[in-house]
Design an enzyme around this catalytic site. Structure first.
Site, short mmCIF file in Angstrom:
data_model
loop_
_atom_site.label_atom_id
_atom_site.label_comp_id
_atom_site.label_asym_id
_atom_site.label_seq_id
_atom_site.Cartn_x
_atom_site.Cartn_y
_atom_site.Cartn_z
N HIS A 52 0.82 -1.23 0.00
CA HIS A 52 0.00 0.00 0.00
C HIS A 52 0.85 1.28 0.00
CE1 HIS A 52 -2.87 3.07 1.08
NE2 HIS A 52 -2.28 3.24 2.25
N HIS A 76 4.10 6.86 5.19
CA HIS A 76 2.92 7.59 5.68
C HIS A 76 2.12 6.87 6.76
CE1 HIS A 76 0.32 5.35 2.77
NE2 HIS A 76 -0.64 5.63 3.64
N GLU A 80 1.22 5.97 12.42
CA GLU A 80 -0.13 5.52 12.77
C GLU A 80 -0.17 4.02 13.11
OE1 GLU A 80 -2.63 7.27 13.34
OE2 GLU A 80 -4.33 5.88 13.34
N ASP A 81 0.50 3.21 12.32
CA ASP A 81 0.31 1.76 12.44
C ASP A 81 1.50 0.98 13.00
OD1 ASP A 81 -2.19 2.07 11.41
OD2 ASP A 81 -1.62 1.60 9.35
N ASP A 143 -3.16 8.58 -1.10
CA ASP A 143 -3.48 7.48 -0.18
C ASP A 143 -4.93 7.06 -0.40
OD1 ASP A 143 -3.38 5.76 2.09
OD2 ASP A 143 -4.18 7.37 3.36
N ASP A 263 -23.93 14.59 -25.85
CA ASP A 263 -22.53 15.04 -25.79
C ASP A 263 -21.72 14.23 -24.79
OD1 ASP A 263 -24.13 16.16 -23.90
OD2 ASP A 263 -23.06 18.05 -23.78
MN MN Z 1 -2.58 4.66 3.88
#
Ligand code: MN
Length: 722
Positions: A52, A76, A80-81, A143, A263
């Site tokens: 990812h 990134h 957070e993880d 992301d 169109d």
């Molecule tokens: Mn992410």
């Protein structure tokens, strides 16, 4: 299932293509670090998590961002993880990268679907983060794009809530930042989850008709290509079917089914230079029939998000209209990647980004505009996509033209909301109707069932065509009231001019006789008829004049000469003019005779734009037409307020060199604001100079007139008449 190696190689290829100057060594260190940190984590499809961030980094590279941003994307999700901290990343990769990762982490922690107020707060933070370092938002958008691409592995509930969020927040952001390509993909993919049936209907149709579409596009393409090569213009021509979400919106807005939609095609001609763009445009208009009103020149006037192109819509022999966008390669890069395109050429140049941030900040803030800008703004609004983002109390993002007020907001929600609006709150505080909304404001409309509806002033306050149209519609429907007011004013004017007192109409017995004569049941019906123009005030008065005179004699009330009493100078201070007996109406000054305070003036009730004020001696003031006679009303200047009015002089002179300058010199010495001055030669050695400038009153005007008359060679100075 994707492997690490496949993804890594793909990233490296993209870096080679899009950013040859990138620091591969730093990138590899970041890849190894993130891979190690995420090593025990898996994505929903079972692939290693590192796929990812690498995919996000690839999109970041594709849109043209720099090495720091690529690193930011790779890392990134680390804060957070994983157990990484801001300091760890700062130590290993520099504080700039750590700041980016921290910024993205903050945006990731935003819980859009929880408490509504909290959502607002977070969204504002998001905008703030954006003006601090736009790359944070760009990485976040990339992301989201990758998450959208891999949405099929999420639960159905999450698919819907995430798609809604993408539609409400990320697609508008991408649009705002000019990232057209990403915006389209976000919209199309979200639509797939939000409206699966419609989505399938459109994609099925497009698939089924791919053959016809291809041959149509090929034909048009080759027609254009043949022409361009015959005149020696080097250009690339692309044809495509418009993106799914835009087809979907067309179907909705035109309430048509897809096979009724015409169109659907767009062509793009990309050339080397700007002159070529205009040349190509000429050839397109020569090859095909032009659809009027669809040409837009975004090259000379770029959109606020920097987008530049020429747009035109034409029809070929097949009778199918199609849009052609013409741009240079550089414009193309900007159109695809928006603001990100700015980083592409900056690799290796230290600290050169300040101005870009400033530019973004300006873009995002709703600034106080000066009058001149306001004027330009009012011309371009809605056409150039100049938006401001605000929120409903429930957290829906609404995009309005910049400069919009609570009135625009109310009408954007629903005309019913606008029509019953009695007040507004912005960020929980009572706001005035004309408060300009700013990005991130939470706007709440206070409504009441007993609201009187919009006022004519709102037309001046609101800033969107949508609100203006809806307000006008309301007035059309509710016209009776307005007609009564206008009709009453002109009828009473007629009465007064003949020397009668208004009070005669208060005699009910007499009134009922008069009404019978005029065949109306009710005096208001008569006023409405006059206001509407079905009956003139003069005619109505003529029919009852004798009865009125008789009644007046009986009460020994002799008609007085025409009333000259001044009208109470307390209303309409803002416009500087008072309209007799009409309490609220819009005032505009006619452009034919440009009256200034002190001039003898008269008003004309226009259809839908209030009262227009003319000079009594204007050639357009003519009461000959009985149909119109009722619409002329008495007006007066209100108490002197030193507000400038624009007016025009026409000056006749014997032509000599420098006379034009002498006139300009007088105006300059008088310290008036001059908006235009032009001179031209006339037959027999004469010259005519036309000057438009602002004065506060007729005295000032006359003083200037005298000084101009004294200029050597000036023969005559007249008030302008257009
Ligand atoms: Mn992410």
């Amino acid at each position: 299932m994707e492997t690490f190696n496949e993804r890594y190689e793909s990233l490296m290829r993209t870096i080679q293509q899009r950013n040859a100057l990138a620091d591969i060594d730093r990138i590899n260190r970041a890849v190894n670090y993130a891979r190690e940190k995420h090593k025990d984590q898996k994505r929903k499809d079972g692939s290693p998590y590192i796929i990812h961030p690498l995919a996000v980094a690839e999109i970041v590279t594709e849109i043209g961002l720099d090495t720091d941003a690529i690193l930011g994307a790779i890392l990134h999700d680390c804060i957070e993880d994983t157990d990484s901290t801001h300091d760890d990343i700062a130590k290993l990769f520099g504080s700039a990268v750590a700041e980016l990762v921290e910024g993205v982490t903050k945006l990731t922690r935003v819980e859009y679907s929880t408490l509504e107020q909290q959502q607002m707060e977070n969204l504002r933070k998001m905008f703030l983060a954006m003006s601090k370092d736009i790359r944070v938002v760009l990485i976040k958008i990339c992301d989201r794009l990758h998450n959208t691409r891999t949405m099929e592995y999420q639960t159905p509930a999450k698919q819907i809530s995430k798609s809604r969020e993408t539609m409400d927040i990320y697609a508008p952001l991408a649009h705002r930042l000019g990232m057209q390509k990403i915006k389209w993909e976000l919209e199309d993919t979200s639509l797939k989850y939000l409206e699966p049936e419609r989505y399938a209907e459109i994609t099925d149709y497009v698939d089924e008709h791919q053959g016809e579409a291809d041959s149509f596009m090929k034909e048009i393409q080759s027609k254009i290509a043949t022409r361009l090569s015959s005149v020696g213009i080097h250009g690339a021509i692309y044809g495509r079917i418009k993106h799914i979400y835009s087809i979907y919106r067309k179907m909705l807005s035109q309430s048509k089914s897809i096979d009724e939609l015409y169109d659907m095609y767009a062509f793009r001609v990309i050339v080397d230079t700007i002159p070529d763009c205009y040349n190509v445009l000429g050839h397109i208009h020569d090859l095909f029939n032009l659809v009027p009103g669809r040409f837009k020149d975004y090259i000379s006037t770029p959109k606020p998000n920097m987008y530049q192109s020429l747009h035109t819509t034409v029809i070929g022999q097949q009778g199918i209209p199609f849009e052609v966008q013409i741009r240079t390669w550089k414009m193309h890069e900007t159109a695809e990647y928006g603001i990100a395109a700015h980083w592409k050429y900056k690799e290796g140049i230290a600290g050169g980004n300040e101005n870009d941030f400033e530019w973004v900040r300006r873009l995002l803030e709703s600034q106080q505009e000066t009058d001149a800008e306001d004027y330009i703004h009012s011309l371009k609004i809605d056409m150039y996509d100049d938006e401001v983002f605000v929120f409903t109390p429930k957290g829906k993002v609404m995009s309005l033209p910049r400069g919009s007020t609570p009135i625009d907001f109310a009408y954007a929600i629903h005309s019913g909301v606008g029509n019953s609006m009695v007040g507004a709150k912005v960020n929980n505080r009572i706001a005035s109707f004309d408060q300009k909304l700013r990005n991130g404001d939470i706007v709440e409309v206070l409504t009441s069932k007993s609201a009187k509806g919009p006022s004519r002033d709102w037309l001046k306050i609101c800033n969107s065509n949508q609100a203006r149209t809806k307000i006008k519609q309301w007035f059309k429907k509710e016209k009776r009231e307005e007609n009564i007011a206008h009709g009453k004013a002109s009828f009473e004017g007629e009465l007064r001019r003949a020397g009668f007192q208004m009070s005669v109409l208060q005699d009910e017995e007499l009134l009922s006789i008069l009404l019978k004569k005029l065949s109306f049941d009710d005096i208001e019906d008569m006023y409405a008829a006059i206001g509407y123009g079905g009956l003139t005030a003069t005619k109505a008065f003529g029919r009852i004049r004798d009865d009125l005179s008789k009644a007046a004699k009986q009460t020994k009330e002799t008609p007085k000469p025409v009333e000259t009493a001044p009208i109470k100078p307390d209303r309409h201070k803002d416009s500087g003019v008072i309209v007799e007996d009409i309490d609220s109406c819009m005032i505009k000054f006619s452009r034919c005779c440009t009256p200034v305070p002190g001039d003898d003036i008269i008003g004309f009730i226009t259809k839908g734009y209030g009262v227009s004020v003319h000079r009594m001696d204007c050639r357009n003031v003519t009461k000959d037409d009985p149909q119109q006679a009722a619409r002329w009303v008495k007006v007066a200047w209100s108490a002197a307020e030193n507000k400038p009015f624009s007016t025009t002089f026409e000056i006749d002179a014997n032509d000599r060199s420098g006379i034009w300058l002498d006139v300009a010199g007088v105006l300059n010495a008088a310290k008036v604001k001059v908006s235009e001055i032009s001179g031209r030669e006339m037959p027999a050695g004469k010259a005519r100079i036309v000057a438009t400038f602002e004065v506060c009153n007729v005295q000032e005007l006359e003083a200037i007139r005298n000084r101009i008359r004294n200029i050597d060679g000036v023969v005559d100075v007249r008030r302008g008449q257009n």
